[in-house]
Design an enzyme around this catalytic site. Structure first.
Site, PDB file in Angstrom:
ATOM      1  CG  ASP A 302       8.067   1.819 -42.290  1.00  0.00           C
ATOM      2  OD1 ASP A 302       7.542   2.775 -41.691  1.00  0.00           O
ATOM      3  OD2 ASP A 302       7.485   0.750 -42.490  1.00  0.00           O
ATOM      4  CE1 TYR A 385       2.830  -5.420 -39.582  1.00  0.00           C
ATOM      5  CE2 TYR A 385       1.778  -3.263 -39.642  1.00  0.00           C
ATOM      6  CZ  TYR A 385       1.749  -4.629 -39.880  1.00  0.00           C
ATOM      7  OH  TYR A 385       0.611  -5.194 -40.405  1.00  0.00           O
TER       8      TYR A 385
END
Length: 636
Positions: A302, A385
């Protein structure tokens, strides 16, 4: 980054302004022929070396430089340049053969738009009874090298999930179009192929909504909770220089790490004492532990692939932050090099933290102090998320770093061809959420009363019965210096309650012992991956709880500078092969922690925040409790 009312950049560590980002892009266009067919992956401040920085209380503006990574979509060749903003010139330029720069938000959106109107995708969706393309979301993921089809070797490609909203405002991640995965050339922005293992049948009915007006239930009643500071906040913010009680630090921001904390120091008896030079998150690795056709490629980096700064979202008073809040904006850019402002990107506030210390004496009565902490936070949305990051500074010299993970889990149909429900948990009728892990690598450049430090592994050892201790009550602590990088590869040991102290053996406290700060670990877990697996080969940094390296300005990314389509980790495992000395030198700690997510029905359809943290605690840094001088609250 600026406070909402606006400030002027005047310190060498201040992030690039919108004008500086625009200037850096213009210089490489002018001097290096970067044209309309190129994309800018990143434009960030090139931070000065430690030795070139002014004293933390000074703010002299040195020369300003920027690091620029860009690539030509026509041939895929990528370059990294150093740009002098004060000198108006490109001072360094290198090609990056075989490297793929980070993914960009523009590519994600362009891929989504292209696929939703592509005839092959429309046809595949129609076979499943999906005809309203306005409700379809294409979620593009980066590849690891092991999964790139040989016929596409050397190309910048992405693979996609498709999702379908149940209504115009419905949860986009509630209904997975299982078994349908477009593969896209991101430079040409063209569909290369559609992987489709549809075997007929209808999708299961799920309740995957979370918006109040879409829920099949009434909301509970709660009374208001208000927080106020009628006399104002107890901190001051001068540009990016933040002062609160005895703490002082400087706030930074970039596209990859998001919030960075610089020059963290504590004022003790009139002296400003260094604790850390730089604190940040350097990588976040999320391997999905499901070998089904829908998930075998699903390992996210990420930070390295996408960038927490690019993913940082605006915060809202009363929702994300409560109380008397000071916000700071942040500036990133799009793939054309145009600056983009994230309003309210960073939140700074104080909050009550329960009892700081207390004792009840039969003669003197109760003496109690309420604890207060300073919180610096940001939130990042990475597709499905959300990561909420809080750095907390306490009156007793403690620093806590907390991460909350929330958002929406990835799911698949249990009846899909090749599905592996045993690798996940049933969370709704006919769908399961795969198990996965969130590994976060915190980069902790501690300078405890100076840069020359030594790291000690601290293990508690129980006594054995002896003549002097027949009941085996004794407990000792072994403190082992980590003298080389090989010794600096450390794993948490529950049996010995292992922690690590960063000690300045050149400085002693009033008791005559060396000053230090302790890393108190928690949320540490092993990768549980075969060492030969592609997921582990790309992220060998997650193989240890802690790595210790000597400070090098260019060693920033533990899984390598460019993990997109990478075959192996070129960061920590490569650097530490030199087995450099660590004793009494400038050290950097890389702490690996996170969430071992064994998914639950209670995490569906939106996940309650899963909370993990670690602490940096003074250990001999002070002679006694540094919070003795905290006054009683007005109510005591």
């Amino acid at each position: 980054m600026t406070a909402n009312e606006g400030t002027i950049v005047r310190h060498p560590l201040d992030p690039l302004t919108a004008e500086e980002i625009r200037q850096a892009a213009a210089i490489v266009r002018r001097d290096r022929g970067v044209g309309d067919g190129w994309r800018f992956a990143s434009i960030e401040l090139k931070e000065p070396a430690k030795a070139d920085l002014p004293d933390p209380n000074e703010s002299g503006l040195a020369s300003r430089e920027s690091l620029v990574v860009c690539w030509d979509r026509a041939d895929g060749r990528a370059y990294r340049g150093t740009v002098s903003l004060t000198g108006d010139a490109v001072t360094g330029w290198e090609e990056l053969p075989g490297q793929q720069p980070n993914m960009t938000v523009d590519e994600w959106h362009e891929c989504d738009e292209m696929l939703r109107v592509h005839p092959a995708v429309i046809e595949a969706l129609a076979r499943r009874g999906i005809t309203d393309l306005s409700r379809v979301l294409a979620d593009m993921w980066a590849y690891g090298a092991a999964f790139v089809p040989e016929r596409y070797a050397g190309r910048r490609i992405g693979w996609c999930d498709l999702w379908y909203r149940g209504s115009e405002r419905g949860n986009p991640y509630a209904r997975h179009v299982t078994g349908l995965h477009p593969v896209v050339d991101l430079n040409a922005m063209e569909l290369l192929e559609v992987e489709d293992n549809y075997s007929g049948g209808t999708d299961p009915e799920v309740m995957g909504e979370y918006l109040p007006d879409l829920l099949p239930m009434r909301l509970r009643e709660v009374t208001p909770l208000e927080i106020s500071q009628p006399e104002g906040v107890g901190f001051t913010l001068d540009g990016t220089l933040l002062r609160w009680q005895n703490w002082q630090l400087r706030l930074g921001f970039n596209h990859r790490e998001s919030l960075v904390l610089h020059q963290v120091a504590y004022r003790d008896g009139g002296r400003l004492r260094s604790v850390a030079h730089r604190l940040s998150f350097a990588e976040m690795v999320v391997p999905y532990r499901d070998a089904s056709p829908d998930h075998y490629r699903r390992t996210a980096f990420d930070i390295g692939e996408w960038g927490l700064g690019f993913m940082t979202t605006s915060l809202a008073l009363g929702c994300d932050c409560l109380g008397e809040i000071t916000y700071l904006d942040a500036v990133v850019h799009d793939s054309r090099g145009e600056p983009q402002t994230i309003a309210n990107a960073i939140c700074v506030h104080e909050e009550d933290s329960g009892v700081l210390w207390k004792h009840v004496d039969e003669r003197a009565g109760a003496e109690v102090r309420r604890a207060r902490r300073l919180v610096i936070s940001f939130h990042a949305t990475v597709a499905n998320y959300e990561y909420l990051v809080y750095w907390r500074f306490y009156q007793d010299g403690n620093i806590e770093c907390e991460v909350r993970a929330t958002g929406i889990m990835v799911t698949s149909h249990t009846a899909a061809p090749g599905s592996r429900p045993a690798n996940g948990t049933l969370v709704d009728q006919g769908i399961y959420a795969p198990f996965h892990q969130h590994f976060i690598v915190a980069r902790l450049d501690l300078d405890v009363d100076g840069a020359d430090n030594t790291v000690y592994a601290c293990d508690s050892r129980p006594a054995r019965p002896s003549d002097e201790d027949p009941y085996a009550l004794g407990l000792t602590v072994d403190s082992t210096p980590l003298r080389t990088e090989t010794e600096g590869k450390q794993d948490y040991d529950w049996a010995t309650q292992r922690s690590w102290k960063v000690v300045n053996d050149n400085v002693t406290n009033g008791l005559g012992t060396p000053v230090g700060y302790k890393l108190v670990p928690s949320a540490a877990f092993p990768p549980l991956l075969d060492p030969a697996s592609p997921a582990f080969q790309r992220a060998q940094a997650i193989g240890h709880t802690l790595w210790v390296t000597p400070y090098r300005q260019d060693e920033r990314w533990p899984c390598g500078d460019f993990p997109v389509q990478a075959a192996r980790d070129t960061g920590l495992p490569a650097w530490t092969e030199a087995d450099r000395p660590l004793e009494n030198t400038d050290v950097v700690l890389w702490y690996v922690f996170g969430i071992h997510h064994i998914t639950r029905p209670e995490d569906w359809p939106v996940m309650p925040a899963d909370i993990v943290s670690f602490w940096l605690k003074p250990f001999g840094f002070f002679d006694r409790n540094p919070a003795l001088d905290v006054p009683p609250s007005h109510h005591c």
